[in-house]
Design an enzyme around this catalytic site. Sequence first.
Site, short mmCIF file in Angstrom:
data_model
loop_
_atom_site.label_atom_id
_atom_site.label_comp_id
_atom_site.label_asym_id
_atom_site.label_seq_id
_atom_site.Cartn_x
_atom_site.Cartn_y
_atom_site.Cartn_z
CB CYS A 48 -0.97 -0.04 1.18
SG CYS A 48 -2.31 1.15 1.04
CG HIS B 88 -3.23 -3.62 3.53
ND1 HIS B 88 -2.31 -2.88 4.24
CD2 HIS B 88 -3.86 -2.74 2.73
CE1 HIS B 88 -2.38 -1.62 3.88
NE2 HIS B 88 -3.32 -1.51 2.96
CD GLU C 292 -0.42 -5.34 6.01
OE1 GLU C 292 -0.49 -5.99 4.95
OE2 GLU C 292 -0.64 -4.12 6.08
#
Lengths: 81, 81, 751, 225
Positions: free
Chosen positions: D87, D196, D198
């Site tokens: 991002c 994302h 994560e």
Amino acid sequence: MARVVVDVMLKPEILDPQGQAVQGALARLGFGGVTSVRQGKRFEIDVAGPADDDLAARAEQMAGTLLANLVIEDFTVRVEP
Amino acid sequence: MARVVVDVMLKPEILDPQGQAVQGALARLGFGGVTSVRQGKRFEIDVAGPADDDLAARAEQMAGTLLANLVIEDFTVRVEP
Amino acid sequence: MTVDTVAHAAATPDVVQPFAELGLKPDEYERIRAILGRRPTSSELAMYSVMWSEHCSYKSSKVHLRQFGEKAPKTDALLVGIGENAGVVDIGQGWAVTFKVESHNHPSYVEPYQGAATGVGGIVRDILTMGARPVAVMDPLRFGPADAPDTRRVLPGVVAGIGGYGNCLGLPNIGGEVVFDETYLGNPLVNALCVGTLRHGDIKLAKASGPGNLVVLFGAKTGGDGIGGVSVLASETFDADGPAKRPSVQVGDPFTEKVLIECCLEIFAADLVVGIQDLGGAGLSCATSELASAGSGGMHVVLDRVPLRDPTLSPEEILMSESQERMCAVVEPAKAARFLEICERWDVTATVVGEVTDTGRLVVEWHGEVVVDVPPRTVAHEGPVYHRPFARPGGQDDLQADAPTADRLPRPSTPDELRATLLRMVAAPNLAAKTWVTSQYDRYVRGNTVLAQPEDAGMVRVDEETGLGVALATDGNGRHCRLDPYAGAQLALAEAYRNVAASGARPLAVTNCLNFGSPEDPAVMWQFAEATRGLADACLELGVPVTGGNVSFYNQTGEVAILPTPVVGVLGVIDDVDRRTPMGFGPEGETVLLVGETRDELGGSEWAHVVHGHLGGLPPVVDLRRERQLAEILVAGSRDGMLTAAHDVSDGGLAQALVEMCLRSGRGARVFLPDGVDPFVALFSESAGRAVVAVPRSEELRFTDMCVARHVPVVRIGVVDGDALDVQEQFSVTVEELRAASEATLPALFG
Amino acid sequence: MAARIGVVTFPGSLDDVDAARAVRLAGAEPVALWHKDRTLQGVDAVVLPGGFSYGDYLRCGAIARFAPVMESLVDAARGGLPVLGICNGFQILCESHLLPGALTRNDSLHFVCRDQRLRIENAATAWTSAFQPGQEIVVPLKNGEGSYVADERTLDELEAEGRVVARYLDVNPNGSRRDIAGISNAAGTVVGLMPHPEHAVEPLTGPTTDGLGFFTSVLTRLVGA
Ligand SMILES: Nc1ncnc2c1ncn2[C@@H]1O[C@H](COP(=O)(O)OP(=O)(O)O)[C@@H](O)[C@H]1O
Ligand SMILES: [Mg+2]
């Protein structure tokens, strides 16, 4: 004291969704005849010292390294006293 | 075909976090003497028809009703042929 | 520019001062003169006027809010109660949480984006000030009719502002409300809630103790923001030209706040502050007077040391400025260097602006002259207190008599009519999917979000090791409160409480934001008195203390007040977030049960509103004992692994609850309406104290036995099955059609 | 010894805690790197996390690009250090010219947060080797300026060289050219990704655990090397 004005606009071939949204809104508000809207940024930078060629050169550099992303944007620089 | 250019800037007394961030970055990049940076918007609007007083009046209206938020922003309008 | 010093004020007792323009009543002004034994300086007048405003002094609400303390239930959970920036609640294992909801209604009407953004910024600073790391936000919102042109201006701006600020701070948005009603057209409600976590030992308080300790102002520079709401400044009479008109719009800088948060947490971890206060409403006036008054009693401030964004500000303006992203700390001299070093590391401007004294006076100096010399308590804590007259309005009886009975409001009865009504309700703005709003909010950041909208409650994990977590829900129903503010406030509490329990968390504590019209209107004041009384009584009965909150008055356009809207937030704790109960149906074949009792209760219902534009009668009956039992069942069901899904029944009744469970899971259900109940009432009544749960077949008996043992009615109403909501002998709607109806509404309105 | 993976914190970084958690769950040791430091502390790979560095004022990633840590990072990346930009990290990589193109305002003009289906187009990069080519995954996506743009020639080149790492499925959430969700440098060591991963490493807090693969990929490579 001098003022540097930098205008940064998306390159013509890059899609500008903000400009398009404004164009749509203008049409809905009844403003006819608008054929294109592009939205960009304007920076007004106050710098100590004279509005000379040296400042113009530095301004050009500020714009080219930081203010505009040359991959997608063009800029113009003006120095005013 | 005429072009309307509208510059929209935050009123001077309104906080401009973007301008502040740019000012900080310019200083870190070694551009000295910058005392203030304000960041605003620039609109380039192409309109069918002549660049006359009527267009100027309409442009003023577009800016005042849509392009600028008069609660926090000021604008200037230019009409170019 | 002439400066109005204390000496000058003493020498010129007859100067006419613009106290009325600053919002002070003549007797309030006289009291200030009596306190000081002279006329106030213009700076003092500025301080008193902002601190004695309704917003800061709670002068109309104080006598009612006292009940939250007086009737507080016995609890060991409260580590810090009402009166600080936010209450602190013990959640076990050495952990505590602090949470609070606040309003930013008027600024959000004037400038929706910035108003809402700074609303988030302000509540986050309140939480930070307690020594906590802010970990999540929520946003209860109210707007005018969804299709009103001004709503199209206000709503997108508010949503973008809340997202713009909260996303940039890295705080997950885990819930909120979006409600539309005529009365909010000129008075949108933008309430913002923040929750933070801390260890027991980390609690910080807003007090300036220890004479000789330094007062440090840090964060953003001070500008002219938020001054001039009344557009006349205290200094006016002293400056022929008058001050420039300053912007009253505050602009937020979330980046500065994010850095300020990290900087503060590092400072807290190094144990470098004696006391700390955020600068919110009334800016430095508030921070200095509150810190001094809660501490050793005195403070000396050198105002010209305050870093300014606008060098032309006068001392009065600096004292009143509401520039955002600022904090004020009290620091021992020996720790100051380390404090400033951490600020430097984060590029945060920090300035020693004064020191703590034991003189009992707040003294403010400007270029070597004293411009303020006051007892700080009189500014911060001993403001005026009003016993405003209140009276039940004449029309209240007629309103309550106008019940939505079957002969007054035609009800759907055939299967086709019921089906059409269901689809119309599902698509109505108040019940439709809020994805258009919530997809603009980051719900993932920090990686601890266990439940977020559209779940009944938001839930965040507090401790990754043990799975300890908290759940939060906010609710408020202005229509119910309009019909009966006492019951309405209790219903709001009951609903939030039920939502938290439905997620599997044990309700623990309450915050509230009381949004009302003008306190000078006895009818409004009656609504307020009834709502606070109802809320306090209900908190006592449910055993959940109020830990803090906020009051927002003057939400009215001309003579017309908003619906009385107490927004209630409930916080619960769950020992292991792995045990949470989601709202979506689990696997096919599971049993669907309705817990609680359904009566013919449609007063103030969403059905009456959507289909008939009607508001009258009485709101649903409040049965707090039942709410408590229901919560126990939901919490035990989650703890013992009996539940795969739970969802509370509220706006839109059982029909809407089932629809939402289908939509959340993408699964259908076969539903049998209980015998002997009118199908319309069964589907659309809004009786409180109910929830729908899904249990595996193997757990059905154990679960129903638990309900029976507690004397809580429970009926099997169906099974999870197929891809349609199939109400036997009535109608069937595919989940797809429900989704289309639910999800089309907001995008069609707001783009 | 476990591989050490640096996670850079700029002022305004937000998902650095999440990136560090993902690194840990993948079995590596997260190392906090600070924007003002020039040192990379000898880490074996670096994650540039999501967030709003410097408020994302001016342009996303434009100011972070000039942070002291980036000087060392750009050199190291050119020398083959695996770098994953997520991002805001992707935006910084583009601004630093480690990756071509740029990320611009979403075509919806709104910030968008959603669970996004992706197809892994290149499972041979340092960060995607744990996936099958063509594998479909779901991870959160959240951005306001995630629309990937580059000129046609660059786009053709990226496609031809297999440097489109992931593509959006079902919905293009931001108007990215050719549905591009992530790209890599020619060596496949530097990867920029708008979604994302994560946030998809634990069943309780993410829509899936599909994201873990990005972090285990780099680990396999480091251990193998
Ligand atoms: N409706 C309410 N219920 C309970 N406490 C309230 C309410 N309104 C205000 N308070 C409490 O009064 C105190 C002062 O409020 P306020 O001045 O708004 O605090 P701050 O300036 O920190 O936001 C706080 O402790 C707040 O929690
Ligand atoms: Mg406070």
